[in-house]
Design a protein around this motif. Structure first.
Motif, PDB file in Angstrom:
ATOM      1  N   LEU A 170       0.863  -1.167   0.000  1.00  0.00           N
ATOM      2  CA  LEU A 170       0.000   0.000   0.000  1.00  0.00           C
ATOM      3  C   LEU A 170       0.905   1.224   0.000  1.00  0.00           C
ATOM      4  CD1 LEU A 170      -2.999   1.008   0.358  1.00  0.00           C
ATOM      5  CD2 LEU A 170      -2.499   1.096   2.808  1.00  0.00           C
ATOM      6  N   HIS A 171       0.710   2.132  -0.933  1.00  0.00           N
ATOM      7  CA  HIS A 171       1.649   3.245  -1.063  1.00  0.00           C
ATOM      8  C   HIS A 171       0.954   4.478  -1.623  1.00  0.00           C
ATOM      9  CE1 HIS A 171       2.020   2.641  -5.517  1.00  0.00           C
ATOM     10  NE2 HIS A 171       1.666   1.412  -5.173  1.00  0.00           N
ATOM     11  N   GLY A 172       1.536   5.639  -1.347  1.00  0.00           N
ATOM     12  CA  GLY A 172       0.990   6.904  -1.831  1.00  0.00           C
ATOM     13  C   GLY A 172       1.390   8.042  -0.921  1.00  0.00           C
ATOM     14  N   LYS A 173       0.493   9.051  -0.795  1.00  0.00           N
ATOM     15  CA  LYS A 173       0.699  10.194   0.090  1.00  0.00           C
ATOM     16  C   LYS A 173      -0.264  10.055   1.265  1.00  0.00           C
ATOM     17  CE  LYS A 173       3.792  12.475  -2.373  1.00  0.00           C
ATOM     18  NZ  LYS A 173       3.484  13.798  -2.938  1.00  0.00           N
ATOM     19  N   LEU A 174       0.273  10.183   2.480  1.00  0.00           N
ATOM     20  CA  LEU A 174      -0.519   9.917   3.674  1.00  0.00           C
ATOM     21  C   LEU A 174      -1.613  10.949   3.890  1.00  0.00           C
ATOM     22  CD1 LEU A 174      -0.706   7.895   6.025  1.00  0.00           C
ATOM     23  CD2 LEU A 174       0.749   9.447   7.358  1.00  0.00           C
ATOM     24  N   GLY A 175      -1.441  12.164   3.415  1.00  0.00           N
ATOM     25  CA  GLY A 175      -2.443  13.194   3.635  1.00  0.00           C
ATOM     26  C   GLY A 175      -2.305  13.811   5.013  1.00  0.00           C
ATOM     27  N   GLY A 176      -3.328  14.566   5.417  1.00  0.00           N
ATOM     28  CA  GLY A 176      -3.220  15.324   6.664  1.00  0.00           C
ATOM     29  C   GLY A 176      -4.313  15.076   7.665  1.00  0.00           C
ATOM     30  N   ALA A 177      -5.059  13.957   7.551  1.00  0.00           N
ATOM     31  CA  ALA A 177      -6.116  13.676   8.519  1.00  0.00           C
ATOM     32  C   ALA A 177      -5.537  13.606   9.924  1.00  0.00           C
ATOM     33  CB  ALA A 177      -6.822  12.369   8.177  1.00  0.00           C
ATOM     34  N   ARG A 178      -6.276  14.124  10.897  1.00  0.00           N
ATOM     35  CA  ARG A 178      -5.781  14.169  12.269  1.00  0.00           C
ATOM     36  C   ARG A 178      -5.477  12.774  12.800  1.00  0.00           C
ATOM     37  NH1 ARG A 178      -6.397  18.026  16.322  1.00  0.00           N
ATOM     38  NH2 ARG A 178      -6.418  19.432  14.529  1.00  0.00           N
ATOM     39  N   TYR A 179      -6.295  11.801  12.429  1.00  0.00           N
ATOM     40  CA  TYR A 179      -6.102  10.418  12.891  1.00  0.00           C
ATOM     41  C   TYR A 179      -6.158   9.496  11.689  1.00  0.00           C
ATOM     42  CZ  TYR A 179      -7.589   5.842  14.726  1.00  0.00           C
ATOM     43  OH  TYR A 179      -7.710   4.503  14.989  1.00  0.00           O
ATOM     44  N   VAL A 180      -5.177   8.586  11.588  1.00  0.00           N
ATOM     45  CA  VAL A 180      -5.151   7.583  10.522  1.00  0.00           C
ATOM     46  C   VAL A 180      -4.765   6.244  11.142  1.00  0.00           C
ATOM     47  CG1 VAL A 180      -4.105   6.857   8.343  1.00  0.00           C
ATOM     48  CG2 VAL A 180      -4.445   9.300   8.801  1.00  0.00           C
ATOM     49  N   SER A 181      -5.473   5.187  10.767  1.00  0.00           N
ATOM     50  CA  SER A 181      -5.093   3.840  11.219  1.00  0.00           C
ATOM     51  C   SER A 181      -5.267   2.844  10.084  1.00  0.00           C
ATOM     52  CB  SER A 181      -5.924   3.406  12.431  1.00  0.00           C
ATOM     53  OG  SER A 181      -7.284   3.195  12.076  1.00  0.00           O
ATOM     54  N   PHE A 242      -9.770  10.088  10.164  1.00  0.00           N
ATOM     55  CA  PHE A 242     -10.680  10.977  10.882  1.00  0.00           C
ATOM     56  C   PHE A 242     -10.167  12.406  10.704  1.00  0.00           C
ATOM     57  CE2 PHE A 242     -11.828   7.537  14.272  1.00  0.00           C
ATOM     58  CZ  PHE A 242     -12.504   6.814  13.293  1.00  0.00           C
ATOM     59  N   PHE A 243     -11.027  13.275  10.157  1.00  0.00           N
ATOM     60  CA  PHE A 243     -10.650  14.648   9.858  1.00  0.00           C
ATOM     61  C   PHE A 243     -11.209  15.583  10.931  1.00  0.00           C
ATOM     62  CE2 PHE A 243     -10.638  12.260   5.976  1.00  0.00           C
ATOM     63  CZ  PHE A 243      -9.528  12.723   5.284  1.00  0.00           C
ATOM     64  N   ALA A 244     -10.349  16.436  11.485  1.00  0.00           N
ATOM     65  CA  ALA A 244     -10.781  17.447  12.446  1.00  0.00           C
ATOM     66  C   ALA A 244     -11.141  18.729  11.693  1.00  0.00           C
ATOM     67  CB  ALA A 244      -9.694  17.695  13.487  1.00  0.00           C
ATOM     68  N   ASP A 245     -10.166  19.346  11.027  1.00  0.00           N
ATOM     69  CA  ASP A 245     -10.383  20.546  10.224  1.00  0.00           C
ATOM     70  C   ASP A 245     -10.723  20.102   8.804  1.00  0.00           C
ATOM     71  OD1 ASP A 245     -10.294  22.877   8.784  1.00  0.00           O
ATOM     72  OD2 ASP A 245      -8.357  23.552   9.565  1.00  0.00           O
ATOM     73  N   TRP A 246     -12.004  20.022   8.516  1.00  0.00           N
ATOM     74  CA  TRP A 246     -12.433  19.449   7.245  1.00  0.00           C
ATOM     75  C   TRP A 246     -11.885  20.213   6.039  1.00  0.00           C
ATOM     76  CZ3 TRP A 246     -18.354  17.982   7.616  1.00  0.00           C
ATOM     77  CH2 TRP A 246     -18.544  17.092   8.677  1.00  0.00           C
ATOM     78  N   GLU A 247     -11.768  21.509   6.152  1.00  0.00           N
ATOM     79  CA  GLU A 247     -11.359  22.307   4.997  1.00  0.00           C
ATOM     80  C   GLU A 247      -9.866  22.240   4.720  1.00  0.00           C
ATOM     81  OE1 GLU A 247     -13.566  26.042   3.891  1.00  0.00           O
ATOM     82  OE2 GLU A 247     -13.790  26.120   6.078  1.00  0.00           O
ATOM     83  N   ASN A 248      -9.054  21.968   5.729  1.00  0.00           N
ATOM     84  CA  ASN A 248      -7.609  22.100   5.555  1.00  0.00           C
ATOM     85  C   ASN A 248      -6.811  20.814   5.743  1.00  0.00           C
ATOM     86  OD1 ASN A 248      -7.450  25.039   5.076  1.00  0.00           O
ATOM     87  ND2 ASN A 248      -8.323  25.160   7.140  1.00  0.00           N
ATOM     88  N   GLU A 249      -7.452  19.719   6.127  1.00  0.00           N
ATOM     89  CA  GLU A 249      -6.747  18.443   6.250  1.00  0.00           C
ATOM     90  C   GLU A 249      -6.985  17.629   4.982  1.00  0.00           C
ATOM     91  OE1 GLU A 249      -7.870  16.522   9.902  1.00  0.00           O
ATOM     92  OE2 GLU A 249      -7.346  18.278  11.116  1.00  0.00           O
ATOM     93  N   ALA A 250      -5.922  17.372   4.251  1.00  0.00           N
ATOM     94  CA  ALA A 250      -6.034  16.690   2.959  1.00  0.00           C
ATOM     95  C   ALA A 250      -6.227  15.191   3.157  1.00  0.00           C
ATOM     96  CB  ALA A 250      -4.781  16.932   2.133  1.00  0.00           C
TER      97      ALA A 250
END
Length: 466
Positions: A170-181, A242-250
């Motif tokens: 599994l590979h790519g860009k992790l993004g900016g979500a506050r929580y990832v599992s 899980f996204f906290a800041d919906w507009e700014n977390e990619a």
């Protein structure tokens, strides 16, 4: 009654049986061996396939509904005959849902029908479109169009089918979500989502390149770097963002590939496997309808009070990695409001999700169906006050009932050292001002419009299209 592998089954046994064993997605190990030795099609043996079809065709007769007579298991049922059984199975899922659901008002009953039809789409996605661990595909589970089981207004759920005989990258860009599992899920056909969580990786603990690039190897054998172990018990990997800041977390941008050759044959694209997958999807639909209503019945014993899954069941099937959710069955008659108060602990992420009687989020494109550690407005002393009500209370943390008088809600503290519990107080709506603290924070109508518009902009970023 129908005979499956020499066993006599009642309707209740059929509805709660592991029907998905007749899908290539949930095939048991002994059936895999028969398939690979005798069929070489990537599906089940013909005997197992027809026995599964015979079991499904018996559903209509057990429910006293008119149906096409089941043909002998010794020869194929026609697609037309099996289609009739599929249609009756879908109809029976709707009728079961209407019977099981306690929301006996028109909106609650109509929501039952929407729930069944939306989840038929999800069943097909899991049992047919994305079912092949020899051809893994990363796909989205829930979104504004498909919901169940406490889907999260802040989340993007995705995953892919796995088999321990394969190695996946599994590979790519992790993004900016506050929580990832990233978690593995064990097979268990008694629930819609499988059994207990196996291994887990968390985004904030992973090795990630400065530009956000990442790689996770999913395999039975150990691997350097980000490694997620799968066993013969696991059938899926699930990813939670899980996204906290919906507009700014990619959101994450990723794909999954096989490493080397597959250790199993791909599922053949033929009519039998296609029909089998649809039959398994309808069987899964019955599991879904009954399972979630069983769970809701359990929480209904504790109205307007938060309880954890482990507290009531002792198991971890529905635990969220990094923090078990508290869950509440809410019941708010017309003219009433439910006040929720707590001081959130320090943690990576926290939220409240507000759901309808089928444990589905309200339409969060247009309504406030939850809040989190970014969006919630705290009082000066750090307390958060939420009000669930049928009309706008003029407070920033409103949970909109959207016309329902009962439903479910959940809260998460992710990676928190403390576990505070919300207090819940049911009051008359017109007495809110008298009950709430003096000086409680308010929101203007213009502020409410911008609050909703900002969330909608964030959803377009998360889902690309709505």
């Amino acid at each position: 009654m129908s005979a499956v592998r020499g066993q006599s089954w009642s309707l209740q046994q059929w509805l709660t049986s592991p029907i998905n064993r007749y899908s290539p997605f949930f095939v048991q190990e002994e059936d895999r061996a028969v398939t690979q030795n005798n069929d070489h099609s990537g599906g089940l043996s013909r005997r197992g396939f027809f026995e599964g079809v015979a079991s499904f065709a018996a559903l209509a007769s057990m429910t006293n509904l008119p149906h096409a007579a089941a043909e002998p298991a010794s020869r194929p049922l026609s697609i037309e005959s099996r289609t009739r059984s599929l249609a009756k199975g879908i109809e029976q899922a709707m009728l079961t849902g209407l019977k099981r659901n306690s929301a006996r008002y028109p909106l609650g009953e109509a929501s039952t029908i929407v729930h069944v039809l939306q989840n038929l789409q999800l069943g097909l996605a899991m049992n047919y479109v994305n079912a092949d661990p020899a051809r893994p595909t990363l796909f989205n589970y829930m979104n504004p169009h498909v919901k169940q089981g406490g889907d999260n207004t802040d989340a993007f759920y995705s995953g892919f089918a796995v088999d321990a005989r394969n190695t996946y990258r599994l590979h790519g860009k992790l993004g900016g979500a506050r929580y990832v599992s990233f978690t593995t899920v064990e097979r268990d056909d008694s629930t819609p989502w499988g059994g207990a969580m196996g291994a887990a990786l968390y985004g904030h603990e992973m090795e990630v390149e400065p530009d956000g690039s990442f790689e996770v190897i999913v395999s039975a054998k150990p691997h350097e770097g980000n490694w997620l172990r799968i066993t013969e018990r696991d059938f899926r990997v699930t990813i939670r963002q899980f996204f906290a800041d919906w507009e700014n977390e990619a959101p994450m941008s990723a794909m999954v590939d096989l490493v080397g050759e597959s250790g199993i044959e791909p599922i053949a694209n033929n009519a039998e496997n296609m029909m089998q997958a649809m039959e398994a999807s309808v069987g899964w639909l019955h599991t879904t309808v009954n399972f979630w209503q069983d769970v809701i019945d359990m929480y209904r014993q504790h109205p307007n009070a938060f309880k954890s899954w482990r507290e009531l069941t002792g198991d971890g099937v529905n635990a969220t990695p990094g923090g078990d959710p508290d869950i509440c069955y809410w019941n708010i008659p017309e003219g009433k409001a439910l006040i929720l108060r707590v001081r959130p602990p320090e943690c990576l992420f926290w939220n409240v999700e507000f759901n309808n009687p089928w444990w589905e989020t309200m339409d969060y494109r247009f309504h406030l169906a939850g809040t989190n550690n970014h969006h919630a407005v705290l009082e000066d002393d750090g307390e958060v006050i939420l009000v669930a009500a049928h009309e706008d209370p003029g407070l920033p943390n409103w949970l909109d009932t959207c016309g329902h008088t009962e439903g479910m809600m959940g809260r998460r503290w992710m990676f928190a050292k403390e576990n505070p519990r919300y207090s819940c107080t049911l009051v008359d709506f017109d007495q809110l001002d008298a009950v709430l603290p003096a000086g409680v924070k308010r929101i203007t109508p213009e502020g409410r419009k911008e609050q909703l518009a900002a969330r909608r902009r964030g959803l377009y970023k998360r889902f690309v299209t709505l």
